[in-house]
Design an enzyme around this catalytic site. Structure first.
Site, PDB file in Angstrom:
ATOM      1  CB  SER A 144      -0.894   0.018   1.240  1.00 28.38           C
ATOM      2  OG  SER A 144      -1.551   1.258   1.380  1.00 28.38           O
ATOM      3  CE1 TYR A 157      -3.773  -1.663   5.851  1.00 29.80           C
ATOM      4  CE2 TYR A 157      -3.168   0.476   4.958  1.00 29.80           C
ATOM      5  CZ  TYR A 157      -3.548  -0.833   4.765  1.00 29.80           C
ATOM      6  OH  TYR A 157      -3.715  -1.313   3.487  1.00 29.80           O
TER       7      TYR A 157
END
Length: 251
Positions: A144, A157
């Protein structure tokens, strides 16, 4: 049989209910893929996903898999690879967590890290070893852009994805020249069930767009894929923004 032109005949999905993974599987089945293993926690959602892919003409099997149970990974993956060569492993499991809640609950934050990073290290190393042993195949890792630089809004995250990304890059270097290949995929904000209700970020994308980029990356045998491609330039600039300025950006 070895994968030709980058499109696998056989696919193992770790994270079998991931929207990105299923969009990728659908796209690959439409091209060439005929055998699919969906690995995930046993659930009606996993069985439904398998049924939908079978309807497209693939031989689809479900495999019990839990990212948080690394002691079981070797047995689970060993059974899949024992049935024949796997042309592609798609490592697609992960959780977003709730930043505000996870800051107050360290155990919840650890669960994000263990799922997104520790579980991926275990499954990634085992998959890489199996691909290297058979002498061919691709390990595609869903990373990501959140891992590119820590942001106040999602640093728990983001840190787990940063660790995953670095691990996958190093694993790719370790496999270079063996016939096995690692491709890191860095999507931006993806419109999906996982992000439902969150404010949409600029350059948002879809599972289908990520699947298209994965197919192109496989054909090119890319090592890194950004989705959308413009994020490569954006993140190159953001990496060098002074921290005091970056802290004030609406990110």
């Amino acid at each position: 049989m070895k994968d030709a032109f980058g499109i696998p005949q056989s696919l193992l999905v770790l994270g079998g209910t991931s929207e990105i993974a299923l969009a990728t599987a659908r796209r690959l089945i439409a091209r060439r893929t005929r055998t699919v293993w969906l690995a995930g926690r046993p659930s009606p959602a996993l069985e439904t996903a398998a049924s939908h892919l079978r309807a497209l003409g693939a031989d689809v099997r479900t495999v019990p898999f839990d990212a948080l149970a690394p002691d079981s990974h070797e047995t689970t993956l060993g059974k899949v690879f024992a049935e024949g060569d796997v042309d592609m492993v798609l490592l697609a499991f992960g959780i977003l967590g709730d930043q505000a809640q996870d800051e107050r609950d360290p155990a919840a934050a650890v669960r994000v890290a263990q799922t997104n990073y520790t579980g991926a290290v275990s499954a990634g190393l085992l998959s890489a070893r199996a691909l290297q042993t058979q002498g061919h195949g691709s390990l595609v890792v869903l990373s990501s852009v959140a891992g590119e630089r820590a942001r106040r809004s999602n640093f728990i995250y983001g840190s787990s994805k940063a660790g995953l990304d670095t691990f996958a890059q190093g694993l790719g270097d370790a496999l270079h020249g063996t016939g096995a290949h690692v491709m890191v995929v860095r999507p931006g904000f993806v419109r999906s069930k996982m992000t439902a209700g969150l404010p949409e970020a600029p350059l948002a994308t879809t599972p289908e767009a990520v699947a298209t980029a994965i197919e192109l990356g496989l054909r090119r045998r890319s090592e890194t894929v950004w989705v959308p491609g413009a994020l490569r330039v954006v993140m190159a600039a953001l990496r060098h923004v002074p921290r005091g300025v970056f802290r004030r950006l609406p990110l």
